[in-house]
Design an enzyme around this catalytic site. Structure first.
Site, PDB file in Angstrom:
ATOM      1  N   SER A 123      -1.970   2.194   2.379  1.00  0.00           N
ATOM      2  CA  SER A 123      -2.793   3.376   2.666  1.00  0.00           C
ATOM      3  C   SER A 123      -2.381   4.556   1.790  1.00  0.00           C
ATOM      4  O   SER A 123      -3.202   5.389   1.434  1.00  0.00           O
ATOM      5  CB  SER A 123      -2.662   3.755   4.140  1.00  0.00           C
ATOM      6  OG  SER A 123      -1.312   3.974   4.462  1.00  0.00           O
ATOM      7  N   ASN A 124      -1.082   4.633   1.427  1.00  0.00           N
ATOM      8  CA  ASN A 124      -0.611   5.840   0.730  1.00  0.00           C
ATOM      9  C   ASN A 124      -0.755   5.771  -0.787  1.00  0.00           C
ATOM     10  O   ASN A 124      -0.487   6.735  -1.474  1.00  0.00           O
ATOM     11  CB  ASN A 124       0.845   6.164   1.121  1.00  0.00           C
ATOM     12  CG  ASN A 124       1.796   5.041   0.836  1.00  0.00           C
ATOM     13  OD1 ASN A 124       1.388   3.889   0.675  1.00  0.00           O
ATOM     14  ND2 ASN A 124       3.072   5.346   0.771  1.00  0.00           N
ATOM     15  N   LYS A 149      -7.205  -7.879   0.890  1.00  0.00           N
ATOM     16  CA  LYS A 149      -7.702  -7.382   2.189  1.00  0.00           C
ATOM     17  C   LYS A 149      -7.703  -5.861   2.035  1.00  0.00           C
ATOM     18  O   LYS A 149      -6.643  -5.231   1.927  1.00  0.00           O
ATOM     19  CB  LYS A 149      -6.757  -7.873   3.291  1.00  0.00           C
ATOM     20  CG  LYS A 149      -6.604  -6.964   4.488  1.00  0.00           C
ATOM     21  CD  LYS A 149      -7.644  -7.133   5.553  1.00  0.00           C
ATOM     22  CE  LYS A 149      -7.228  -6.370   6.815  1.00  0.00           C
ATOM     23  NZ  LYS A 149      -7.300  -4.903   6.691  1.00  0.00           N
ATOM     24  N   ALA A 150      -8.922  -5.274   1.968  1.00  0.00           N
ATOM     25  CA  ALA A 150      -9.044  -3.829   1.728  1.00  0.00           C
ATOM     26  C   ALA A 150      -8.386  -3.043   2.854  1.00  0.00           C
ATOM     27  O   ALA A 150      -8.493  -3.428   4.029  1.00  0.00           O
ATOM     28  CB  ALA A 150     -10.513  -3.450   1.630  1.00  0.00           C
ATOM     29  N   GLY A 206       3.306  -1.390   3.587  1.00  0.00           N
ATOM     30  CA  GLY A 206       2.866  -0.669   4.782  1.00  0.00           C
ATOM     31  C   GLY A 206       3.977  -0.581   5.809  1.00  0.00           C
ATOM     32  O   GLY A 206       5.155  -0.460   5.456  1.00  0.00           O
ATOM     33  N   SER A 207       3.579  -0.691   7.085  1.00  0.00           N
ATOM     34  CA  SER A 207       4.535  -0.467   8.171  1.00  0.00           C
ATOM     35  C   SER A 207       5.477  -1.661   8.374  1.00  0.00           C
ATOM     36  O   SER A 207       5.154  -2.793   7.989  1.00  0.00           O
ATOM     37  CB  SER A 207       3.768  -0.243   9.478  1.00  0.00           C
ATOM     38  OG  SER A 207       3.054  -1.416   9.812  1.00  0.00           O
ATOM     39  N   GLU A 230       6.814  -4.865   1.578  1.00  0.00           N
ATOM     40  CA  GLU A 230       7.603  -3.656   1.328  1.00  0.00           C
ATOM     41  C   GLU A 230       7.301  -2.736   2.493  1.00  0.00           C
ATOM     42  O   GLU A 230       6.164  -2.347   2.703  1.00  0.00           O
ATOM     43  CB  GLU A 230       7.182  -3.063  -0.022  1.00  0.00           C
ATOM     44  CG  GLU A 230       8.128  -2.005  -0.522  1.00  0.00           C
ATOM     45  CD  GLU A 230       7.449  -0.700  -0.702  1.00  0.00           C
ATOM     46  OE1 GLU A 230       6.702  -0.506  -1.654  1.00  0.00           O
ATOM     47  OE2 GLU A 230       7.680   0.163   0.176  1.00  0.00           O
ATOM     48  N   CYS A 267       7.106   5.929   0.506  1.00  0.00           N
ATOM     49  CA  CYS A 267       8.121   5.042   1.079  1.00  0.00           C
ATOM     50  C   CYS A 267       9.518   5.429   0.608  1.00  0.00           C
ATOM     51  O   CYS A 267      10.507   4.974   1.156  1.00  0.00           O
ATOM     52  CB  CYS A 267       7.811   3.592   0.729  1.00  0.00           C
ATOM     53  SG  CYS A 267       7.452   3.377  -1.002  1.00  0.00           S
ATOM     54  N   GLU A 358      12.334   5.248  10.382  1.00  0.00           N
ATOM     55  CA  GLU A 358      11.538   6.048   9.456  1.00  0.00           C
ATOM     56  C   GLU A 358      10.504   6.876  10.230  1.00  0.00           C
ATOM     57  O   GLU A 358       9.849   6.358  11.139  1.00  0.00           O
ATOM     58  CB  GLU A 358      10.798   5.108   8.485  1.00  0.00           C
ATOM     59  CG  GLU A 358       9.909   5.835   7.488  1.00  0.00           C
ATOM     60  CD  GLU A 358       9.009   4.892   6.698  1.00  0.00           C
ATOM     61  OE1 GLU A 358       8.540   3.886   7.247  1.00  0.00           O
ATOM     62  OE2 GLU A 358       8.767   5.185   5.522  1.00  0.00           O
TER      63      GLU A 358
HETATM   64  P1  NAP Z   1      -0.100  -0.829   8.369  1.00  0.00           P
HETATM   65  O1  NAP Z   1      -0.432  -0.485   9.768  1.00  0.00           O
HETATM   66  O2  NAP Z   1       1.123  -1.589   8.145  1.00  0.00           O
HETATM   67  O3  NAP Z   1      -1.356  -1.615   7.759  1.00  0.00           O
HETATM   68  C1  NAP Z   1      -1.370  -2.096   6.407  1.00  0.00           C
HETATM   69  C2  NAP Z   1      -2.368  -3.250   6.300  1.00  0.00           C
HETATM   70  O4  NAP Z   1      -1.843  -4.392   6.966  1.00  0.00           O
HETATM   71  C3  NAP Z   1      -3.712  -2.977   6.934  1.00  0.00           C
HETATM   72  O5  NAP Z   1      -4.699  -3.580   6.139  1.00  0.00           O
HETATM   73  C4  NAP Z   1      -3.595  -3.652   8.283  1.00  0.00           C
HETATM   74  O6  NAP Z   1      -4.822  -4.119   8.799  1.00  0.00           O
HETATM   75  C5  NAP Z   1      -2.728  -4.852   7.966  1.00  0.00           C
HETATM   76  N1  NAP Z   1      -1.951  -5.297   9.130  1.00  0.00           N
HETATM   77  C6  NAP Z   1      -1.002  -4.577   9.774  1.00  0.00           C
HETATM   78  N2  NAP Z   1      -0.478  -5.299  10.779  1.00  0.00           N
HETATM   79  C7  NAP Z   1      -1.109  -6.500  10.774  1.00  0.00           C
HETATM   80  C8  NAP Z   1      -1.014  -7.674  11.565  1.00  0.00           C
HETATM   81  N3  NAP Z   1      -0.164  -7.755  12.587  1.00  0.00           N
HETATM   82  N4  NAP Z   1      -1.824  -8.718  11.286  1.00  0.00           N
HETATM   83  C9  NAP Z   1      -2.717  -8.630  10.266  1.00  0.00           C
HETATM   84  N5  NAP Z   1      -2.854  -7.555   9.492  1.00  0.00           N
HETATM   85  C10 NAP Z   1      -2.068  -6.490   9.717  1.00  0.00           C
HETATM   86  O7  NAP Z   1       0.034   0.474   7.473  1.00  0.00           O
HETATM   87  P2  NAP Z   1      -0.809   1.844   7.397  1.00  0.00           P
HETATM   88  O8  NAP Z   1      -2.103   1.750   8.106  1.00  0.00           O
HETATM   89  O9  NAP Z   1      -0.879   2.164   5.980  1.00  0.00           O
HETATM   90  O10 NAP Z   1       0.100   2.952   8.061  1.00  0.00           O
HETATM   91  C11 NAP Z   1       0.770   2.822   9.279  1.00  0.00           C
HETATM   92  C12 NAP Z   1       2.238   3.130   9.104  1.00  0.00           C
HETATM   93  O11 NAP Z   1       2.793   2.363   8.032  1.00  0.00           O
HETATM   94  C13 NAP Z   1       2.570   4.560   8.702  1.00  0.00           C
HETATM   95  O12 NAP Z   1       2.573   5.438   9.778  1.00  0.00           O
HETATM   96  C14 NAP Z   1       3.910   4.386   8.043  1.00  0.00           C
HETATM   97  O13 NAP Z   1       4.923   4.415   8.995  1.00  0.00           O
HETATM   98  C15 NAP Z   1       3.875   3.031   7.410  1.00  0.00           C
HETATM   99  N6  NAP Z   1       3.649   3.021   5.935  1.00  0.00           N
HETATM  100  C16 NAP Z   1       4.683   2.675   5.140  1.00  0.00           C
HETATM  101  C17 NAP Z   1       4.491   2.631   3.757  1.00  0.00           C
HETATM  102  C18 NAP Z   1       5.580   2.217   2.833  1.00  0.00           C
HETATM  103  O14 NAP Z   1       5.412   2.381   1.633  1.00  0.00           O
HETATM  104  N7  NAP Z   1       6.658   1.650   3.283  1.00  0.00           N
HETATM  105  C19 NAP Z   1       3.267   2.932   3.209  1.00  0.00           C
HETATM  106  C20 NAP Z   1       2.223   3.270   4.076  1.00  0.00           C
HETATM  107  C21 NAP Z   1       2.437   3.289   5.438  1.00  0.00           C
HETATM  108  P3  NAP Z   1      -5.760  -3.135   9.652  1.00  0.00           P
HETATM  109  O15 NAP Z   1      -6.059  -1.991   8.815  1.00  0.00           O
HETATM  110  O16 NAP Z   1      -6.937  -3.979   9.975  1.00  0.00           O
HETATM  111  O17 NAP Z   1      -4.985  -2.681  10.834  1.00  0.00           O
END
Ligand code: NAP
Length: 495
Positions: A123-124, A149-150, A206-207, A230, A267, A358
């Site tokens: 997302s970021n 997967k967008a 992501g998370s 990551e 991150c 975090e």
């Molecule tokens: P996210 O919730 O981890 O989602 C990223 C992608 O993975 C989305 O496409 C999501 O699908 C998919 N996904 C997540 N969990 C899944 C599961 N159990 N099964 C299948 N697909 C799954 O990340 P986010 O929306 O970008 O942000 C949420 C949190 O992530 C933030 O608050 C932050 O803490 C963390 N983050 C960390 C970084 C980093 O660089 N480390 C970067 C961005 C965000 P859906 O969209 O359909 O839910």
């Protein structure tokens, strides 16, 4: 806005990607590289509409997005160059020694592509770590088709970039199915992709919850596959007293900028600052507080991230012995991240795991230690991190070996006298780190070494020169670097 893919459509994309894999993996390094360069050209050609769409979807400012698009184009071009250079193939040749007892056979090894790769965009980073970002570029370079997967937070941006990839694929005569783009608003779509038997690897940014869930799913498959997630990191910064004494004001200014850069949504954001209690640390805190109070809150990437920030920040500030050092004094609106600094003593920190988590946004926790021994204990206690930073004089580095070793042990990138935000794209970069920063500390998601994530070694034994792949032929027709009888060379006289 975009229709979710059905399970049947996901299956078809994976089946087609698998079919395509058997064509694409045989294409030359040059063909792959030219395709990647063509993607860069098509992304550039999207012009202002791409930036405008991303601005609407992510709330990121124009200059940041312009920079990120330039970075994405650079990544595609530089990984294309690396793909052709071929170092990533790790070609090894050990020629036969028939006179040895028993005779030593001719053995030659190189990396070959894994198969279709599923990429979950971040997302970021709507460009650089999303649809045509680092994971996609690395997979194409390795010889793997990609299914993206967008990310729903920037679905229209992703759609535009996907169009550019498909256009480049057509112009480069790539086989159909080299790239597919899936929208899916629930976890079902992502799960189906990871579980599909024709998918052979996953790239995710992501998370922790998301990255670990996908890793666990992949390990439950009949044929487990690698998932390169990551995830989160608090990127600890250790302030050593002599250094802090000499430049507390400058360090505070530098860190106020780093903590609040892009509303803290990196991150590599410095979420923990560890110092030794005393006048220098107090001076640093006062200066940091003065800076933070004057930095305005700003809108975060999407309401979910803003909500998570508010909730986690509130929970941290309510913990026993946690004190609020500074909060932005400027007005804030809905979905904005308010710059915040808190502090706690090391004894409390060591006992409270919630404080180690975090908090994705413009927040940092200062941990004050009684002495160097306690600072070293904090370092030894921390989990895996993408980065760690030491703010120290050369003398302090030399005199504190235990601390330096403990900090090095937990991170993928070890910074001296700088800030962790800002990740250079180059071959020597390592953007990774021990769990829970990533699910595989041996690999990087930034820099051309990331290509190796999507490849595996094969050793060819006793194959005649004519039958070997070009990469391993005696005459080295691709002119790549190879390790021949333990010597790195392009020379063919020893083969
Ligand atoms: P996210 O919730 O981890 O989602 C990223 C992608 O993975 C989305 O496409 C999501 O699908 C998919 N996904 C997540 N969990 C899944 C599961 N159990 N099964 C299948 N697909 C799954 O990340 P986010 O929306 O970008 O942000 C949420 C949190 O992530 C933030 O608050 C932050 O803490 C963390 N983050 C960390 C970084 C980093 O660089 N480390 C970067 C961005 C965000 P859906 O969209 O359909 O839910």
């Amino acid at each position: 806005m975009f229709k979710d893919a059905t399970i049947e459509e996901i299956n078809s994309a994976a089946v087609l990607a698998w079919k395509t894999f058997h064509i694409y993996r045989k294409q030359s390094l040059k063909q792959r590289a030219d395709f990647m360069r063509a993607i860069a050209v098509e992304i550039d050609a999207l012009g202002a509409s791409l930036i405008e769409t991303a601005m609407k979807e992510t709330n990121l400012p124009e200059a940041r997005l312009q920079g990120e698009r330039a970075r994405t184009i650079f990544q595609l071009n530089s990984y294309a160059e690396a793909c052709e250079r071929g170092d990533w193939l790790e070609a090894r040749i050990d020629t036969a020694i028939p006179t040895k007892t028993p005779p030593k056979p001719d053995i030659r090894k190189m990396l070959v592509p894994l198969g279709p790769v599923v990429v979950f965009g971040a997302s970021n980073f709507p460009f650089a770590y999303s649809t045509a970002g680092g994971d996609t570029a690395c997979a194409f370079a390795a010889g793997c088709p990609v299914i993206v997967k967008a990310h729903p937070a920037h679905a229209a941006t992703s759609e535009l970039v996907a169009g550019a990839i498909l256009k480049a694929a057509e112009k480069s005569n790539m086989p159909q199915g080299i790239f597919a783009h899936i929208h899916s608003s629930g976890f079902e779509g992502g799960k189906a992709l990871v579980m599909h038997p024709h998918v052979k690897a996953v790239g995710f940014t992501g998370s922790f919850i998301g990255g670990k869930a996908l890793f666990d799913l992949a390990n439950q498959r009949k044929e487990p596959i690698p998932v390169f997630s990551e995830m989160g990191s608090t990127n600890p910064v250790f302030l050593l007293p002599e250094k802090l004494n000499a430049s507390a004001t400058d360090i505070a200014k530098m860190y106020a900028g780093s903590i609040t850069l892009s509303v803290g949504q990196f991150c590599t954001n410095p979420g923990l600052i560890i110092g030794i209690a005393g006048p220098s640390l107090q001076n640093f805190k006062d200066n940091l507080a003065a800076e933070i109070k004057n930095i305005a809150p700003a809108t975060m990437l999407h309401p979910g991230i803003a909500k998570a920030f508010v909730g986690k920040r509130e929970a941290a500030l309510k913990q026993p012995s946690v004190e609020t050092v500074a909060v932005s004094s400027l007005p804030s609106k809905e979905n904005q991240g308010t710059p915040t600094i808190a502090s706690v003593d090391a004894k409390t920190f060591l006992k409270n795991p919630l404080l180690h988590q975090e908090i994705f946004g413009p927040y940092s926790l200062i941990v004050s230690c009684a002495d160097m021994k306690e600072m070293t204990a904090v370092a030894q206690h921390l989990e895996g991190q993408l980065t760690s930073t030491l703010m120290a004089t050369d003398k302090e580095i030399m005199e504190n070996e235990d601390l330096v070793e403990a900090v090095k042990n937990i991170c993928g990138r070890f910074i001296l006298n700088g800030v962790p935000t800002g990740v250079e794209v180059c071959l020597s970069m390592h953007h990774g780190g021990p769990f829970p920063a990533t699910t595989d500390s041996r690999f990087t998601s930034v820099g051309a070494d990331g290509i190796k994530r999507f490849a595996r070694p094969v050793a060819f034994q006793n194959w005649s020169n004519a039958l070997l792949p070009d990469e391993l032929k005696n005459e080295n027709p691709l002119n790549i670097w190879r390790t021949v009888n333990n010597m790195l060379t392009k020379d063919v006289s020893t083969v």
